[in-house]
Design a protein around this motif. Structure first.
Motif, PDB file in Angstrom:
ATOM      1  N   THR A   3     -24.091  18.182  33.316  1.00 14.14           N
ATOM      2  CA  THR A   3     -25.523  18.485  33.343  1.00 14.14           C
ATOM      3  C   THR A   3     -25.799  19.401  34.528  1.00 14.14           C
ATOM      4  OG1 THR A   3     -26.200  16.604  34.739  1.00 14.14           O
ATOM      5  CG2 THR A   3     -25.952  16.191  32.389  1.00 14.14           C
ATOM      6  N   LEU A   4     -26.821  20.236  34.385  1.00 17.52           N
ATOM      7  CA  LEU A   4     -27.067  21.233  35.424  1.00 17.52           C
ATOM      8  C   LEU A   4     -28.565  21.454  35.619  1.00 17.52           C
ATOM      9  CD1 LEU A   4     -25.065  24.400  36.180  1.00 17.52           C
ATOM     10  CD2 LEU A   4     -27.539  24.633  35.884  1.00 17.52           C
ATOM     11  N   ASP A   5     -28.951  21.487  36.892  1.00 21.14           N
ATOM     12  CA  ASP A   5     -30.313  21.796  37.323  1.00 21.14           C
ATOM     13  C   ASP A   5     -30.229  23.104  38.102  1.00 21.14           C
ATOM     14  OD1 ASP A   5     -32.907  21.796  38.241  1.00 21.14           O
ATOM     15  OD2 ASP A   5     -32.820  19.816  39.168  1.00 21.14           O
ATOM     16  N   PRO A   6     -30.901  24.160  37.663  1.00 21.62           N
ATOM     17  CA  PRO A   6     -30.741  25.472  38.312  1.00 21.62           C
ATOM     18  C   PRO A   6     -31.444  25.561  39.659  1.00 21.62           C
ATOM     19  CG  PRO A   6     -32.452  25.604  36.658  1.00 21.62           C
ATOM     20  CD  PRO A   6     -31.868  24.212  36.541  1.00 21.62           C
ATOM     21  N   HIS A   7     -31.009  26.519  40.459  1.00 19.90           N
ATOM     22  CA  HIS A   7     -31.680  26.822  41.726  1.00 19.90           C
ATOM     23  C   HIS A   7     -32.722  27.903  41.461  1.00 19.90           C
ATOM     24  CE1 HIS A   7     -32.386  28.099  45.857  1.00 19.90           C
ATOM     25  NE2 HIS A   7     -31.739  27.025  46.261  1.00 19.90           N
ATOM     26  N   HIS A   8     -33.930  27.693  41.970  1.00 19.97           N
ATOM     27  CA  HIS A   8     -35.060  28.570  41.638  1.00 19.97           C
ATOM     28  C   HIS A   8     -34.858  30.015  42.075  1.00 19.97           C
ATOM     29  CE1 HIS A   8     -36.792  28.872  45.747  1.00 19.97           C
ATOM     30  NE2 HIS A   8     -36.180  27.715  45.930  1.00 19.97           N
ATOM     31  N   GLU A   9     -33.973  30.265  43.030  1.00 20.57           N
ATOM     32  CA  GLU A   9     -33.795  31.631  43.529  1.00 20.57           C
ATOM     33  C   GLU A   9     -32.851  32.465  42.675  1.00 20.57           C
ATOM     34  OE1 GLU A   9     -32.546  31.318  47.570  1.00 20.57           O
ATOM     35  OE2 GLU A   9     -34.519  30.701  48.316  1.00 20.57           O
ATOM     36  N   TRP A  10     -32.246  31.856  41.622  1.00 21.61           N
ATOM     37  CA  TRP A  10     -31.212  32.552  40.869  1.00 21.61           C
ATOM     38  C   TRP A  10     -31.543  32.638  39.382  1.00 21.61           C
ATOM     39  CZ3 TRP A  10     -26.992  34.846  43.174  1.00 21.61           C
ATOM     40  CH2 TRP A  10     -26.805  34.556  44.534  1.00 21.61           C
ATOM     41  N   LEU A  11     -32.819  32.749  39.034  1.00 20.31           N
ATOM     42  CA  LEU A  11     -33.205  32.749  37.623  1.00 20.31           C
ATOM     43  C   LEU A  11     -33.875  34.044  37.176  1.00 20.31           C
ATOM     44  CD1 LEU A  11     -34.424  29.068  37.455  1.00 20.31           C
ATOM     45  CD2 LEU A  11     -32.526  30.029  36.163  1.00 20.31           C
ATOM     46  N   GLU A  12     -33.802  35.067  37.992  1.00 21.44           N
ATOM     47  CA  GLU A  12     -34.401  36.344  37.630  1.00 21.44           C
ATOM     48  C   GLU A  12     -33.623  36.987  36.471  1.00 21.44           C
ATOM     49  OE1 GLU A  12     -37.172  37.297  38.834  1.00 21.44           O
ATOM     50  OE2 GLU A  12     -37.329  35.787  40.433  1.00 21.44           O
ATOM     51  N   PRO A  13     -34.270  37.887  35.708  1.00 16.34           N
ATOM     52  CA  PRO A  13     -33.625  38.518  34.546  1.00 16.34           C
ATOM     53  C   PRO A  13     -32.289  39.189  34.856  1.00 16.34           C
ATOM     54  CG  PRO A  13     -35.978  38.950  34.517  1.00 16.34           C
ATOM     55  CD  PRO A  13     -35.688  38.266  35.831  1.00 16.34           C
ATOM     56  N   GLU A  14     -32.111  39.647  36.077  1.00 18.70           N
ATOM     57  CA  GLU A  14     -30.856  40.325  36.421  1.00 18.70           C
ATOM     58  C   GLU A  14     -29.637  39.418  36.306  1.00 18.70           C
ATOM     59  OE1 GLU A  14     -30.400  40.923  40.923  1.00 18.70           O
ATOM     60  OE2 GLU A  14     -32.524  40.395  40.712  1.00 18.70           O
ATOM     61  N   TYR A  15     -29.866  38.094  36.297  1.00 21.88           N
ATOM     62  CA  TYR A  15     -28.754  37.149  36.199  1.00 21.88           C
ATOM     63  C   TYR A  15     -28.579  36.593  34.782  1.00 21.88           C
ATOM     64  CZ  TYR A  15     -29.513  37.165  41.254  1.00 21.88           C
ATOM     65  OH  TYR A  15     -29.682  37.551  42.568  1.00 21.88           O
ATOM     66  N   ARG A  16     -29.332  37.120  33.812  1.00 20.08           N
ATOM     67  CA  ARG A  16     -29.355  36.538  32.468  1.00 20.08           C
ATOM     68  C   ARG A  16     -27.957  36.462  31.829  1.00 20.08           C
ATOM     69  NH1 ARG A  16     -33.498  36.813  29.074  1.00 20.08           N
ATOM     70  NH2 ARG A  16     -34.674  36.250  30.932  1.00 20.08           N
ATOM     71  N   ASP A  17     -27.169  37.518  31.934  1.00 18.93           N
ATOM     72  CA  ASP A  17     -25.836  37.507  31.319  1.00 18.93           C
ATOM     73  C   ASP A  17     -24.948  36.436  31.954  1.00 18.93           C
ATOM     74  OD1 ASP A  17     -26.492  39.507  29.541  1.00 18.93           O
ATOM     75  OD2 ASP A  17     -25.606  41.118  30.741  1.00 18.93           O
ATOM     76  N   ARG A  18     -25.084  36.258  33.242  1.00 20.87           N
ATOM     77  CA  ARG A  18     -24.287  35.219  33.908  1.00 20.87           C
ATOM     78  C   ARG A  18     -24.706  33.831  33.441  1.00 20.87           C
ATOM     79  NH1 ARG A  18     -24.096  36.980  40.211  1.00 20.87           N
ATOM     80  NH2 ARG A  18     -22.944  35.009  40.344  1.00 20.87           N
TER      81      ARG A  18
END
Length: 315
Positions: free
Chosen positions: A154-169
């Motif tokens: 299970t995973l809870d994301p970090h709010h600083e890493w959800l911008e569109p530039e990271y979508r493919d990752r």
């Protein structure tokens, strides 16, 4: 299997928090961090909980002893020669909360655990691993290692890493995640959509998220509760918050993650897991920090669960 083997592992930061409420009430050097709040949420329902984290030279050994006295396995906690992460949790007059890293404290990247620090005993015994908010490269590296196991992730994301530039990752990462648990603010950032008053309007986007890999998506809505989607049967349901009072909302979403994971591993039922998570979240926000969670009696827990089950507006 060893009776004391760890079933649930929580991976993330451990912080020392200084909180200031609008009333002027303060609480300094409170044990914090998403990993600990999640572990505390799980501990309401399970006594086989372990932590994986890094702590700094100023994180007192007495804190670890305190966690161990509550039954938390600290084998996966390592100490380095840097200062621990110290956070200001500040509330303004309107109740908005701000997390501000303090100068002189450790940073999120240096204090993030890596997969090689997960004890072998955890890798061999754990049924599930929860990855709390960490920098995206750290979450990617940990998921890469854990995906070779049969354990639930299970995973809870970090709010600083959800911008569109990271979508493919994120597309590559979520292919290996079983359950994804973003907050509402994180979710709307991830998809670049507007915040909605009616959670029903998020359903299209939640389905799109599930198509990226996770079979279960949990959208944490704060005081509005949670919206949960299970892709196997294409089922949505909402569960309201059941908090009886609110002192400090810090850690509410994290405690939900822990309670949810514990309930899901025990019952394999998404609804039951959501109820467990909701109860965990309701308790943690009733006081400062997570430590009071370890003193809640079984009767209190079951009473609150029973009250939640009696509600009909989420069926």
């Amino acid at each position: 299997m060893d009776d004391k083997a760890v079933d649930l592992v929580f991976i993330g930061h451990l912080t020392l928090d200084d909180t200031v409420l609008p009333s002027g009430k303060t609480n300094y050097d409170s044990l914090g961090g998403a990993a600990l709040y999640s572990a505390a949420g799980a501990n309401l329902w399970s006594n086989r909980v372990g932590l994986v984290s890094r702590i700094g030279h100023d994180y007192s050994p007495s804190y670890l002893k305190q966690l161990e006295s509550f039954g938390i396995d600290t084998t996966g906690i390592s100490r380095n020669d840097q200062p621990n992460i110290h956070i200001w949790a500040l509330y303004d007059r309107d109740g908005h909360r701000y997390f501000i890293p303090q100068q002189g404290g450790g940073n999120y990247l240096d204090m993030a655990p890596v997969s090689s620090e997960i004890p072998m005993s955890y890798l061999q015994s754990a049924k599930a691993f929860h990855i709390a908010p960490l920098p995206l490269p750290c979450q990617e590296e940990i998921v890469e290692k854990l995906s070779m196991l049969q354990s639930l992730i299970t995973l809870d994301p970090h709010h600083e890493w959800l911008e569109p530039e990271y979508r493919d990752r994120w597309k590559r990462l979520l292919e290996r995640v079983d359950i994804f648990l973003p907050s509402e603010d994180e979710f709307i950032t991830f998809w670049g959509i507007a915040k909605e008053n009616d959670p029903e309007r998020y359903k299209e986007w939640i389905r799109k998220t599930a198509e990226m890999g996770p079979g279960i998506v949990v959208l944490k809505l704060g005081e509005k509760g949670v919206l949960v989607y299970h892709s196997v049967n294409d089922r949505f349901f909402e569960v309201p918050s059941t908090a009886e009072k609110v002192v400090d909302v810090t850690g509410g979403g994290d405690a939900f993650c822990g309670g949810f994971l514990s309930g899901y591993i025990q019952t394999s039922d998404t609804m039951t897991a959501t109820l467990y998570g909701t109860v965990s979240a309701s308790f943690v926000i009733e006081d400062f920090g997570p430590l009071h969670m370890f003193e809640i009696g079984e009767k209190q827990i079951l009473d609150r669960l029973s009250k939640l089950r009696l509600l009909k507006n989420f069926i």
